[in-house]
Design an enzyme around this catalytic site. Structure first.
Site, PDB file in Angstrom:
ATOM      1  N   VAL A   1      38.855  43.323  46.330  1.00  0.00           N
ATOM      2  CA  VAL A   1      40.723  44.683  46.351  1.00  0.00           C
ATOM      3  C   VAL A   1      41.053  43.933  46.127  1.00  0.00           C
ATOM      4  CG1 VAL A   1      42.501  44.880  47.253  1.00  0.00           C
ATOM      5  CG2 VAL A   1      40.519  45.224  48.553  1.00  0.00           C
ATOM      6  N   CYS A   2      41.549  43.731  44.626  1.00  0.00           N
ATOM      7  CA  CYS A   2      41.655  43.445  42.873  1.00  0.00           C
ATOM      8  C   CYS A   2      43.527  43.801  42.750  1.00  0.00           C
ATOM      9  CB  CYS A   2      40.904  43.425  41.595  1.00  0.00           C
ATOM     10  SG  CYS A   2      39.663  42.726  41.538  1.00  0.00           S
ATOM     11  N   THR A   3      44.531  43.058  43.304  1.00  0.00           N
ATOM     12  CA  THR A   3      45.872  43.562  42.481  1.00  0.00           C
ATOM     13  C   THR A   3      46.375  42.989  42.066  1.00  0.00           C
ATOM     14  OG1 THR A   3      46.716  42.553  44.965  1.00  0.00           O
ATOM     15  CG2 THR A   3      45.669  44.808  44.828  1.00  0.00           C
TER      16      THR A   3
END
Length: 70
Positions: free
Chosen positions: A14-16
């Site tokens: 999960v890349c934020t």
């Protein structure tokens, strides 16, 4: 890295963003994770790797402890 083997375990990255004014971007990423966990990954053990502090915080608030945080 994007290989599917049909096994019992899935790893989701999960890349934020940690920058300002990205709330809707981060929310969309986490909503997509929740959809995948409830749909195509349902019934499988899911490990989450969080890239970005904001994503890691939001995942923890939803009861998901990331395996690693970058």
């Amino acid at each position: 890295m994007l290989r599917q083997n049909g096994g019992g375990k899935a790893v989701v990255i999960v890349c934020t963003s940690d920058r300002g004014l990205c709330g809707s971007f981060n929310a969309a990423i986490l909503n997509r994770y929740r959809e995948a966990a409830a749909g195509e990954l349902a019934g499988r053990e899911i490990e989450v790797i969080a890239v970005g502090r904001k994503g890691a915080e939001l995942l923890r608030r939803r009861g998901v402890e990331p395996r690693e945080i970058y």
